[in-house]
Design a protein around this motif. Structure first.
Motif, PDB file in Angstrom:
ATOM      1  N   ALA A 170       0.856  -1.194   0.000  1.00  0.00           N
ATOM      2  CA  ALA A 170       0.000   0.000   0.000  1.00  0.00           C
ATOM      3  C   ALA A 170       0.888   1.238   0.000  1.00  0.00           C
ATOM      4  CB  ALA A 170      -0.915  -0.002   1.217  1.00  0.00           C
ATOM      5  N   LYS A 171       0.659   2.134  -0.971  1.00  0.00           N
ATOM      6  CA  LYS A 171       1.462   3.353  -1.093  1.00  0.00           C
ATOM      7  C   LYS A 171       0.542   4.565  -1.003  1.00  0.00           C
ATOM      8  CE  LYS A 171       2.994   1.757  -5.020  1.00  0.00           C
ATOM      9  NZ  LYS A 171       3.664   1.713  -6.345  1.00  0.00           N
ATOM     10  N   HIS A 172       0.979   5.575  -0.279  1.00  0.00           N
ATOM     11  CA  HIS A 172       0.211   6.813  -0.178  1.00  0.00           C
ATOM     12  C   HIS A 172       1.116   8.009  -0.474  1.00  0.00           C
ATOM     13  CE1 HIS A 172      -2.493   4.134   2.111  1.00  0.00           C
ATOM     14  NE2 HIS A 172      -3.436   4.929   1.645  1.00  0.00           N
ATOM     15  N   TYR A 173       0.563   8.931  -1.236  1.00  0.00           N
ATOM     16  CA  TYR A 173       1.266  10.145  -1.629  1.00  0.00           C
ATOM     17  C   TYR A 173       0.499  11.366  -1.136  1.00  0.00           C
ATOM     18  CZ  TYR A 173       4.040   7.488  -5.093  1.00  0.00           C
ATOM     19  OH  TYR A 173       4.891   6.607  -5.722  1.00  0.00           O
ATOM     20  N   ILE A 233      -3.592   2.620  -6.977  1.00  0.00           N
ATOM     21  CA  ILE A 233      -3.880   1.185  -6.942  1.00  0.00           C
ATOM     22  C   ILE A 233      -3.061   0.476  -8.008  1.00  0.00           C
ATOM     23  CG2 ILE A 233      -5.709  -0.544  -7.034  1.00  0.00           C
ATOM     24  CD1 ILE A 233      -5.823   1.524  -4.697  1.00  0.00           C
ATOM     25  N   THR A 234      -2.874   1.137  -9.136  1.00  0.00           N
ATOM     26  CA  THR A 234      -1.977   0.656 -10.182  1.00  0.00           C
ATOM     27  C   THR A 234      -0.718   1.526 -10.182  1.00  0.00           C
ATOM     28  OG1 THR A 234      -3.154   2.047 -11.744  1.00  0.00           O
ATOM     29  CG2 THR A 234      -3.836  -0.252 -11.613  1.00  0.00           C
ATOM     30  N   GLY A 235       0.271   1.151 -10.975  1.00  0.00           N
ATOM     31  CA  GLY A 235       1.544   1.868 -10.944  1.00  0.00           C
ATOM     32  C   GLY A 235       2.003   2.338 -12.303  1.00  0.00           C
ATOM     33  N   ARG A 236       1.117   2.981 -13.062  1.00  0.00           N
ATOM     34  CA  ARG A 236       1.492   3.481 -14.381  1.00  0.00           C
ATOM     35  C   ARG A 236       2.411   4.695 -14.270  1.00  0.00           C
ATOM     36  NH1 ARG A 236       0.278  -0.276 -18.305  1.00  0.00           N
ATOM     37  NH2 ARG A 236      -1.534  -1.425 -17.552  1.00  0.00           N
ATOM     38  N   LYS A 237       3.262   4.853 -15.284  1.00  0.00           N
ATOM     39  CA  LYS A 237       4.150   6.014 -15.337  1.00  0.00           C
ATOM     40  C   LYS A 237       3.337   7.309 -15.254  1.00  0.00           C
ATOM     41  CE  LYS A 237       7.276   8.356 -18.595  1.00  0.00           C
ATOM     42  NZ  LYS A 237       7.914   8.268 -19.930  1.00  0.00           N
ATOM     43  N   HIS A 238       3.742   8.207 -14.376  1.00  0.00           N
ATOM     44  CA  HIS A 238       3.144   9.540 -14.217  1.00  0.00           C
ATOM     45  C   HIS A 238       1.649   9.485 -13.893  1.00  0.00           C
ATOM     46  CE1 HIS A 238       6.486  11.614 -16.837  1.00  0.00           C
ATOM     47  NE2 HIS A 238       6.946  11.016 -15.758  1.00  0.00           N
ATOM     48  N   SER A 291       5.821  -0.956   7.948  1.00  0.00           N
ATOM     49  CA  SER A 291       5.316   0.334   7.475  1.00  0.00           C
ATOM     50  C   SER A 291       6.399   1.383   7.675  1.00  0.00           C
ATOM     51  CB  SER A 291       4.040   0.742   8.213  1.00  0.00           C
ATOM     52  OG  SER A 291       4.274   0.901   9.594  1.00  0.00           O
ATOM     53  N   PHE A 292       6.496   2.279   6.705  1.00  0.00           N
ATOM     54  CA  PHE A 292       7.498   3.339   6.743  1.00  0.00           C
ATOM     55  C   PHE A 292       6.848   4.634   6.284  1.00  0.00           C
ATOM     56  CE2 PHE A 292       9.673  -0.659   5.759  1.00  0.00           C
ATOM     57  CZ  PHE A 292      10.588  -0.726   6.807  1.00  0.00           C
ATOM     58  N   ALA A 293       7.314   5.745   6.824  1.00  0.00           N
ATOM     59  CA  ALA A 293       6.767   7.046   6.460  1.00  0.00           C
ATOM     60  C   ALA A 293       7.899   8.046   6.273  1.00  0.00           C
ATOM     61  CB  ALA A 293       5.804   7.557   7.521  1.00  0.00           C
ATOM     62  N   SER A 294       7.751   8.894   5.280  1.00  0.00           N
ATOM     63  CA  SER A 294       8.724   9.963   5.034  1.00  0.00           C
ATOM     64  C   SER A 294       8.637  11.009   6.129  1.00  0.00           C
ATOM     65  CB  SER A 294       8.453  10.624   3.672  1.00  0.00           C
ATOM     66  OG  SER A 294       9.203  11.804   3.542  1.00  0.00           O
ATOM     67  N   PRO A 295       9.784  11.515   6.605  1.00  0.00           N
ATOM     68  CA  PRO A 295       9.746  12.616   7.576  1.00  0.00           C
ATOM     69  C   PRO A 295       9.337  13.929   6.936  1.00  0.00           C
ATOM     70  CG  PRO A 295      12.005  12.119   6.972  1.00  0.00           C
ATOM     71  CD  PRO A 295      11.157  11.073   6.311  1.00  0.00           C
ATOM     72  N   ARG A 296       9.276  13.980   5.615  1.00  0.00           N
ATOM     73  CA  ARG A 296       8.850  15.197   4.924  1.00  0.00           C
ATOM     74  C   ARG A 296       7.331  15.326   5.015  1.00  0.00           C
ATOM     75  NH1 ARG A 296      13.010  16.616   1.084  1.00  0.00           N
ATOM     76  NH2 ARG A 296      14.542  14.937   0.984  1.00  0.00           N
ATOM     77  N   SER A 297       6.859  16.535   4.787  1.00  0.00           N
ATOM     78  CA  SER A 297       5.427  16.760   4.669  1.00  0.00           C
ATOM     79  C   SER A 297       5.210  17.975   3.778  1.00  0.00           C
ATOM     80  CB  SER A 297       4.776  16.981   6.027  1.00  0.00           C
ATOM     81  OG  SER A 297       5.319  18.094   6.689  1.00  0.00           O
ATOM     82  N   LEU A 298       4.084  18.003   3.087  1.00  0.00           N
ATOM     83  CA  LEU A 298       3.719  19.136   2.263  1.00  0.00           C
ATOM     84  C   LEU A 298       2.777  20.045   3.043  1.00  0.00           C
ATOM     85  CD1 LEU A 298       3.171  17.405  -1.196  1.00  0.00           C
ATOM     86  CD2 LEU A 298       5.268  18.365  -0.211  1.00  0.00           C
ATOM     87  N   SER A 299       2.784  21.310   2.686  1.00  0.00           N
ATOM     88  CA  SER A 299       2.045  22.284   3.479  1.00  0.00           C
ATOM     89  C   SER A 299       1.309  23.267   2.573  1.00  0.00           C
ATOM     90  CB  SER A 299       3.016  23.048   4.402  1.00  0.00           C
ATOM     91  OG  SER A 299       2.368  24.124   5.028  1.00  0.00           O
ATOM     92  N   LEU A 300       0.193  23.770   3.064  1.00  0.00           N
ATOM     93  CA  LEU A 300      -0.546  24.825   2.378  1.00  0.00           C
ATOM     94  C   LEU A 300      -0.240  26.189   2.971  1.00  0.00           C
ATOM     95  CD1 LEU A 300      -4.054  23.163   1.931  1.00  0.00           C
ATOM     96  CD2 LEU A 300      -2.136  23.206   0.344  1.00  0.00           C
ATOM     97  N   ALA A 301       0.816  26.263   3.775  1.00  0.00           N
ATOM     98  CA  ALA A 301       1.203  27.534   4.373  1.00  0.00           C
ATOM     99  C   ALA A 301       1.480  28.548   3.261  1.00  0.00           C
ATOM    100  CB  ALA A 301       2.445  27.373   5.239  1.00  0.00           C
ATOM    101  N   PRO A 302       1.248  29.825   3.504  1.00  0.00           N
ATOM    102  CA  PRO A 302       1.465  30.851   2.463  1.00  0.00           C
ATOM    103  C   PRO A 302       2.857  30.754   1.859  1.00  0.00           C
ATOM    104  CG  PRO A 302       0.391  31.807   4.370  1.00  0.00           C
ATOM    105  CD  PRO A 302       0.754  30.418   4.756  1.00  0.00           C
ATOM    106  N   ARG A 303       2.919  30.886   0.528  1.00  0.00           N
ATOM    107  CA  ARG A 303       4.189  30.767  -0.184  1.00  0.00           C
ATOM    108  C   ARG A 303       4.985  32.061  -0.074  1.00  0.00           C
ATOM    109  NH1 ARG A 303       0.904  28.665  -5.294  1.00  0.00           N
ATOM    110  NH2 ARG A 303      -0.565  30.037  -4.275  1.00  0.00           N
TER     111      ARG A 303
END
Length: 303
Positions: A170-173, A233-238, A291-303
């Motif tokens: 199982a992969k989550h982005y 669920i599938t792994g197609r390019k892009h 299970s493994f998780a990236s220490p990174r995270s994305l944010s909606l904070a003002p750019r």
């Protein structure tokens, strides 16, 4: 190759490249190499040959005068005169006898190719960790950041590789996309048929039986941006990039969709906002849940 050692060892993190000699009129192997790889000068080939860095599959050195012989496999080291350094570092998150789990920064390709050699995740790791047998179990795009799993041992590699086509992982982005006020809903699941586009860098949707599927959750919205949780669920390019674009939400800072930007226009201050956040699976060797998780995270904070 399981149980087989290549004629040349890994050098500075780079394994040898291989070319098969086809039937042809070349008088010497050296003449074939000069013609086959025009980006490498004759002098450069002769210098490599003189240094003993061109070897056949039987570990016999190729000399400048050695006659052409097909079929035969020839091994050599690929080099690049200059590489643009990628100013971000990878982070090893987990390592045991079987697996290596790494958090990849954006702009760094997983494997060597084109203008990237030392500036690839695999070569960096081989060089730093002295793991010559290291092989990635899957790929994420150069622009994408986040988790990449590697196999450490050839003997167990097949068991881990099989998890991906058999969909036992199982992969989550996470992705940051544009958001329009008043959008009523985003589909829980998006399916389409993806095929190669006219440009080799791109994929496109066409009518027909779907061959790609992504589950989508809107985690957060803020102004004109949204944070999505994407589960391929599938792994197609892009796949994730094309699906988001098709829904009118191209991923922020995407250099390919909807517009393919010219080569050599990387802006290190504007990485693609797509993160391979987590993976989970039952270990095929031990049977234990992982299970493994990236220490990174994305944010909606003002750019």
């Amino acid at each position: 190759m399981t149980g087989h050692r290549l004629p040349l060892p890994t050098r500075d993190g780079v394994g040898p490249s291989c070319v098969g000699l086809p039937a042809g009129p070349w008088p010497t192997i050296a003449e074939f190499l000069v013609e086959r790889f025009p980006a490498i000068t004759r002098d450069a080939w002769m210098a490599r040959i003189a240094a003993g860095e061109v070897i056949d599959e039987h570990r016999v050195p190729v000399t400048a005068e050695r006659r052409y012989q097909a079929p035969l496999r020839v091994y050599y080291y690929r080099t690049l005169d200059a590489e643009v350094p990628i100013p971000f570092e990878e982070q090893v998150l987990f390592r045991d006898e079987q697996l290596l789990v790494v958090d990849k920064p954006p702009f760094l390709p997983v494997t060597p190719g084109g203008k990237y050699l030392q500036q690839s995740l695999l070569v960096r790791l081989k060089r730093k960790l002295q793991l010559d047998d290291l092989v990635p179990l899957h790929r994420i795009d150069r622009s994408t950041s986040g988790l990449v799993l590697f196999s450490v041992r050839p003997e167990t590699r097949g068991a881990y590789q099989a998890m991906f086509p058999e969909r036992r992982i199982a992969k989550h982005y996470e992705a940051v996309v544009p958001w329009r006020a008043g959008v009523s809903s985003v589909p829980d699941t998006y399916r389409s048929r993806l095929v190669d586009d006219a440009h080799f860098m791109r994929m496109k949707e066409v009518p027909g039986e779907p061959n790609s599927e992504t589950r989508i959750v809107v985690q957060q919205t803020l102004g004109d941006r949204a944070l999505l949780l994407l589960a391929p669920i599938t792994g197609r390019k892009h796949q994730l990039r094309v699906h988001c674009m098709a829904l009118g939400m191209p991923i922020e800072n995407d250099p390919i969709y909807p517009t393919l930007l010219p080569e050599n226009t990387d802006d290190f201050d504007k990485p693609l906002q797509l993160l391979a956040k987590s993976v989970a699976f039952k270990d095929p060797i031990t049977g234990e849940p992982r299970s493994f998780a990236s220490p990174r995270s994305l944010s909606l904070a003002p750019r």
